[in-house]
Design an enzyme around this catalytic site. Sequence first.
Site, PDB file in Angstrom:
ATOM      1  N   TYR A   4       0.871  -1.165   0.000  1.00 30.05           N
ATOM      2  CA  TYR A   4       0.000   0.000   0.000  1.00 30.05           C
ATOM      3  C   TYR A   4       0.914   1.224   0.000  1.00 30.05           C
ATOM      4  CZ  TYR A   4      -3.460   3.451   1.459  1.00 30.05           C
ATOM      5  OH  TYR A   4      -4.264   4.564   1.522  1.00 30.05           O
TER       6      TYR A   4
ATOM      7  N   ASP B 177      -1.971  -1.287  -4.071  1.00 31.28           N
ATOM      8  CA  ASP B 177      -2.469   0.039  -4.381  1.00 31.28           C
ATOM      9  C   ASP B 177      -1.251   0.935  -4.536  1.00 31.28           C
ATOM     10  OD1 ASP B 177      -3.502   2.566  -4.518  1.00 31.28           O
ATOM     11  OD2 ASP B 177      -4.929   2.298  -2.889  1.00 31.28           O
TER      12      ASP B 177
END
Length: 255
Positions: free
Chosen positions: A147, A186
């Site tokens: 992330y 992400d």
Amino acid sequence: MPPKRKQEKAEETPAKESKKVKTDEFSSDAKTSDGKKWNLKIVSWNVDGLRAWIKKDGMSIFEKEEPDVVCLQETKCSDDKLPEEIKNMKGYKSYFMSAKKDGYSGVALISKKEPLLVTYGLDDETHDDEGRCITAEYEDFYLVTAYVPNAGRKLVTLDKRMDWDPKFRKYLKELDAKKPVIMCGDLNVAHKEIDLAKPKGNKKNAGFTPEERAGFTDLLAEGFVDSFRHLYPDKTAQYTFWTYMANCRAKNVGW
């Protein structure tokens, strides 16, 4: 003393079953260059809160798609609050890295096959305290889920992002020197203008600044491949994020 980078051997755990509901379709007719059918399915999903995702039947993806590995980002859940149904899944091994700050960041990796080794973080205290990266080593490759830090509204955390990019790139290169690397997660960046609906109006916004885009370019320059653009170099209007405002998802005004 700063926390040391954690490593652990995988452990098998019992499981509870999840409800079956309709999810998106992830079937594929893809074949290798020598005509063999694909044999590995990896799902990567920013769930924006693990517990809310479970309540919305997100776990049905395991029954519907039978993925080999599921990588989750922005779990926002401390270790002591992890729901049992995701910690102890039937047929899967689960690994979590939460942020020190409860309700913030966090990643998870859930695998059918037990990895040889699971590693948490980059050996960097600032980023590791935010629970941003898990690496699973398998016989033939490494799988990294991350992330990546968001540059934030008005770019208030762009400096943090600019600190992350070269460190993460160096980490991936070191892994790649040993075995092939699959990196998913992400990434908080749209690389080219084709990758978002309104590029001209977003050049000063988080995710599309010249600095963030250059970081992705630098990663590709090291020999890594943007798998989507490799397969679909000219395909437009293919997004993974839509703001909640102005009915953007329904209009497909996305990133």
